[in-house]
Design a protein around this motif. Structure first.
Motif, PDB file in Angstrom:
ATOM      1  N   ASP A  35       6.403   8.511  -2.041  1.00 57.42           N
ATOM      2  CA  ASP A  35       5.212   8.193  -2.832  1.00 57.42           C
ATOM      3  C   ASP A  35       4.937   9.335  -3.820  1.00 57.42           C
ATOM      4  O   ASP A  35       5.422  10.451  -3.635  1.00 57.42           O
ATOM      5  N   PRO A  36       4.166   9.076  -4.876  1.00 56.54           N
ATOM      6  CA  PRO A  36       3.964  10.089  -5.925  1.00 56.54           C
ATOM      7  C   PRO A  36       3.152  11.300  -5.487  1.00 56.54           C
ATOM      8  O   PRO A  36       3.320  12.382  -6.032  1.00 56.54           O
ATOM      9  N   LYS A  37       2.292  11.137  -4.481  1.00 56.61           N
ATOM     10  CA  LYS A  37       1.482  12.277  -4.053  1.00 56.61           C
ATOM     11  C   LYS A  37       2.336  13.297  -3.299  1.00 56.61           C
ATOM     12  O   LYS A  37       2.239  14.500  -3.529  1.00 56.61           O
ATOM     13  N   SER A  38       3.192  12.800  -2.405  1.00 55.64           N
ATOM     14  CA  SER A  38       4.128  13.706  -1.728  1.00 55.64           C
ATOM     15  C   SER A  38       4.994  14.425  -2.758  1.00 55.64           C
ATOM     16  O   SER A  38       5.212  15.636  -2.678  1.00 55.64           O
ATOM     17  N   LEU A  39       5.481  13.656  -3.741  1.00 60.66           N
ATOM     18  CA  LEU A  39       6.329  14.233  -4.786  1.00 60.66           C
ATOM     19  C   LEU A  39       5.607  15.352  -5.529  1.00 60.66           C
ATOM     20  O   LEU A  39       6.180  16.422  -5.784  1.00 60.66           O
ATOM     21  N   GLU A  40       4.337  15.117  -5.854  1.00 57.30           N
ATOM     22  CA  GLU A  40       3.532  16.127  -6.558  1.00 57.30           C
ATOM     23  C   GLU A  40       3.475  17.424  -5.758  1.00 57.30           C
ATOM     24  O   GLU A  40       3.644  18.522  -6.313  1.00 57.30           O
ATOM     25  N   GLU A 191       2.164   8.762 -10.822  1.00 56.47           N
ATOM     26  CA  GLU A 191       0.807   9.314 -10.891  1.00 56.47           C
ATOM     27  C   GLU A 191       0.008   8.862  -9.662  1.00 56.47           C
ATOM     28  O   GLU A 191      -0.435   7.719  -9.585  1.00 56.47           O
ATOM     29  N   PRO A 192      -0.178   9.771  -8.695  1.00 58.13           N
ATOM     30  CA  PRO A 192      -0.867   9.376  -7.462  1.00 58.13           C
ATOM     31  C   PRO A 192      -2.310   8.920  -7.686  1.00 58.13           C
ATOM     32  O   PRO A 192      -2.857   8.177  -6.877  1.00 58.13           O
ATOM     33  N   ARG A 193      -2.910   9.354  -8.780  1.00 65.12           N
ATOM     34  CA  ARG A 193      -4.292   8.949  -9.063  1.00 65.12           C
ATOM     35  C   ARG A 193      -4.383   7.493  -9.523  1.00 65.12           C
ATOM     36  O   ARG A 193      -5.470   6.934  -9.618  1.00 65.12           O
ATOM     37  N   ASP A 194      -3.224   6.907  -9.816  1.00 63.56           N
ATOM     38  CA  ASP A 194      -3.184   5.503 -10.232  1.00 63.56           C
ATOM     39  C   ASP A 194      -2.287   4.685  -9.315  1.00 63.56           C
ATOM     40  O   ASP A 194      -1.710   3.690  -9.731  1.00 63.56           O
ATOM     41  N   ASN A 195      -2.203   5.101  -8.062  1.00 60.92           N
ATOM     42  CA  ASN A 195      -1.333   4.392  -7.118  1.00 60.92           C
ATOM     43  C   ASN A 195      -2.111   4.026  -5.862  1.00 60.92           C
ATOM     44  O   ASN A 195      -2.463   4.891  -5.076  1.00 60.92           O
ATOM     45  N   MET A 244     -10.529   8.616  -4.879  1.00 62.69           N
ATOM     46  CA  MET A 244      -9.472   7.717  -4.399  1.00 62.69           C
ATOM     47  C   MET A 244      -8.181   8.527  -4.154  1.00 62.69           C
ATOM     48  O   MET A 244      -7.492   8.320  -3.144  1.00 62.69           O
ATOM     49  N   TYR A 245      -7.902   9.455  -5.058  1.00 62.30           N
ATOM     50  CA  TYR A 245      -6.724  10.318  -4.918  1.00 62.30           C
ATOM     51  C   TYR A 245      -6.784  11.104  -3.599  1.00 62.30           C
ATOM     52  O   TYR A 245      -5.781  11.282  -2.911  1.00 62.30           O
ATOM     53  N   HIS A 246      -7.985  11.542  -3.230  1.00 64.55           N
ATOM     54  CA  HIS A 246      -8.153  12.290  -1.968  1.00 64.55           C
ATOM     55  C   HIS A 246      -8.316  11.366  -0.762  1.00 64.55           C
ATOM     56  O   HIS A 246      -8.478  11.830   0.357  1.00 64.55           O
ATOM     57  N   MET A 247      -8.301  10.050  -1.025  1.00 62.64           N
ATOM     58  CA  MET A 247      -8.271   9.019   0.013  1.00 62.64           C
ATOM     59  C   MET A 247      -9.598   8.825   0.740  1.00 62.64           C
ATOM     60  O   MET A 247      -9.658   8.642   1.950  1.00 62.64           O
ATOM     61  N   TYR A 284      -8.500  17.136   7.503  1.00 65.04           N
ATOM     62  CA  TYR A 284      -7.320  16.260   7.369  1.00 65.04           C
ATOM     63  C   TYR A 284      -6.707  16.377   5.978  1.00 65.04           C
ATOM     64  O   TYR A 284      -5.927  15.532   5.556  1.00 65.04           O
ATOM     65  N   ALA A 285      -7.060  17.444   5.273  1.00 64.19           N
ATOM     66  CA  ALA A 285      -6.640  17.586   3.876  1.00 64.19           C
ATOM     67  C   ALA A 285      -5.145  17.852   3.731  1.00 64.19           C
ATOM     68  O   ALA A 285      -4.542  17.495   2.714  1.00 64.19           O
ATOM     69  N   GLU A 286      -4.539  18.479   4.718  1.00 67.80           N
ATOM     70  CA  GLU A 286      -3.100  18.751   4.620  1.00 67.80           C
ATOM     71  C   GLU A 286      -2.309  17.449   4.769  1.00 67.80           C
ATOM     72  O   GLU A 286      -1.407  17.154   3.984  1.00 67.80           O
ATOM     73  N   ILE A 287      -2.662  16.665   5.780  1.00 71.53           N
ATOM     74  CA  ILE A 287      -1.971  15.391   5.985  1.00 71.53           C
ATOM     75  C   ILE A 287      -2.139  14.494   4.760  1.00 71.53           C
ATOM     76  O   ILE A 287      -1.228  13.763   4.371  1.00 71.53           O
ATOM     77  N   SER A 288      -3.292  14.570   4.111  1.00 74.57           N
ATOM     78  CA  SER A 288      -3.556  13.695   2.950  1.00 74.57           C
ATOM     79  C   SER A 288      -2.588  13.945   1.800  1.00 74.57           C
ATOM     80  O   SER A 288      -2.415  13.100   0.926  1.00 74.57           O
ATOM     81  N   LYS A 289      -1.923  15.092   1.808  1.00 70.87           N
ATOM     82  CA  LYS A 289      -0.951  15.396   0.743  1.00 70.87           C
ATOM     83  C   LYS A 289       0.263  14.464   0.792  1.00 70.87           C
ATOM     84  O   LYS A 289       1.043  14.410  -0.152  1.00 70.87           O
ATOM     85  N   GLN A 290       0.400  13.723   1.893  1.00 68.70           N
ATOM     86  CA  GLN A 290       1.497  12.758   2.009  1.00 68.70           C
ATOM     87  C   GLN A 290       1.019  11.340   1.692  1.00 68.70           C
ATOM     88  O   GLN A 290       1.660  10.366   2.068  1.00 68.70           O
ATOM     89  N   GLU A 291      -0.085  11.250   0.983  1.00 67.58           N
ATOM     90  CA  GLU A 291      -0.681   9.967   0.593  1.00 67.58           C
ATOM     91  C   GLU A 291      -0.966   9.075   1.804  1.00 67.58           C
ATOM     92  O   GLU A 291      -0.699   7.877   1.811  1.00 67.58           O
ATOM     93  N   GLY A 292      -1.520   9.701   2.842  1.00 69.23           N
ATOM     94  CA  GLY A 292      -1.986   8.952   4.004  1.00 69.23           C
ATOM     95  C   GLY A 292      -3.096   9.739   4.662  1.00 69.23           C
ATOM     96  O   GLY A 292      -3.122  10.957   4.582  1.00 69.23           O
TER      97      GLY A 292
END
Length: 304
Positions: A35-40, A191-195, A244-247, A284-292
């Motif tokens: 996913d794009p957030k992990s990639l970022e 772009e994770p902000r648009d995914n 939304m990006y931060h879930m 849970y901010a570290e886990i959120s870097k994997q878009e979950g």
């Protein structure tokens, strides 16, 4: 045997599968990102480390146990990401549906086989190969089943498009007495902000009649309006693009009045408290870097 029962997102939770982060493996290469957030975060050198994610999952586990929830964990596979149990299966009513996930994640299902073995075989559904469906896209709301999908003709080009229309049709056929409503989600590979990776990235019910929603996560305004009409605009907390990006919509309900949320979600957590919810804040901010986030890490088996 486990007597499965899940009919919505917020009834009192009795049993759940919570992921693990005990042996998550090395940071993936850029071409291995799902996913794009992990990639970022891989590119920026800020991809989460195992020790930090383990601390976050332990905090979640403690909150669940505080409310006397029976918590199952996957069997450990060394050097393998096993955090997001929501992707590998989901329960509707008394039926466990195995998700058809990205092929290189199949081992995640094997790690919960000991739990599957406690379910009556006639209550397990295995979708055919052409059906793509993941638990993050499937949301129960009493007589409704909401399903996130992607209707673009370029579906196959998007690793972020996880549930197809064959998945929607499969659920409709399996649960003919439910109102199955699909939602066409906005996808981006870059772009994770648009995914909106899954439906729970842009919408989730809380309590008896409230919800968290991100309007721009829906490709069709009619889909957004469907939820507004169902819940009432005054009952929906509208999140912004960065939220939304931060879930922000990926919280998790233990009960109709108890929500587990990320401790940095100040605006949301204040609103929840104003609505009368008990908010269990955890890091849970570290886990959120994997878009979950929180909902992604759970697979509820029994709610009251």
């Amino acid at each position: 045997m486990l007597e499965l029962n899940v009919n919505n997102e917020t009834s009192r939770l009795k049993a759940v599968v919570l992921g693990i982060a005990d042996s998550n493996g090395p940071t993936p290469n850029e071409n291995e990102a799902y996913d794009p957030k992990s990639l970022e975060h891989i590119k920026a050198g800020t991809y989460p480390v195992e020790a930090d994610m383990k601390v976050e999952m332990d905090a979640f586990d403690q909150v669940l146990k505080k409310y006397n929830v029976q918590v199952f964990r996957p069997k450990l596979i060394s050097d393998y990401n096993q955090i997001f149990t929501r992707d590998i299966g989901f329960v509707i009513g008394n039926t466990f549906v195995k998700a058809n996930i990205l092929p290189d994640r199949d081992r995640e299902f094997e790690a919960i086989q000991y739990i599957i073995d406690q379910i009556k075989p006639e209550h397990i559904a295995y979708p055919p190969e052409e059906v793509h469906i993941e638990g993050g896209d499937v949301m129960l709301w009493n007589d409704h089943i909401f399903i996130g999908t992607y209707k673009g003709s370029d579906y196959k080009n998007y690793i972020t498009a996880r549930t197809n229309m064959a998945g929607v049709a499969y659920i409709k056929a399996l649960f003919p007495n439910k109102i199955v409503k699909e939602f066409d989600l906005v996808k981006s590979k870059i772009e994770p902000r648009d995914n909106a990776l899954h439906l729970d990235c842009c919408f989730q019910p809380v309590g008896k009649n409230k919800g968290i929603i991100y309007k721009a996560g829906f490709r069709e305004e009619a889909d957004y309006n469907y939820l507004v009409n169902l819940f009432g605009k005054e009952n929906l907390f509208h999140i912004q693009r960065e939220e939304m990006y931060h879930m922000f919509s990926n919280v998790f309900s233990i009960d109709e009045n108890v929500v587990v949320s990320e401790k940095n979600f100040t605006r949301l957590n204040n609103w929840l408290r104003e609505q009368g919810f008990v908010v269990e804040e955890i890091p849970y901010a570290e886990i959120s870097k994997q878009e979950g986030l929180l909902r992604c890490s759970t697979l509820p088996l029994i709610r009251e």
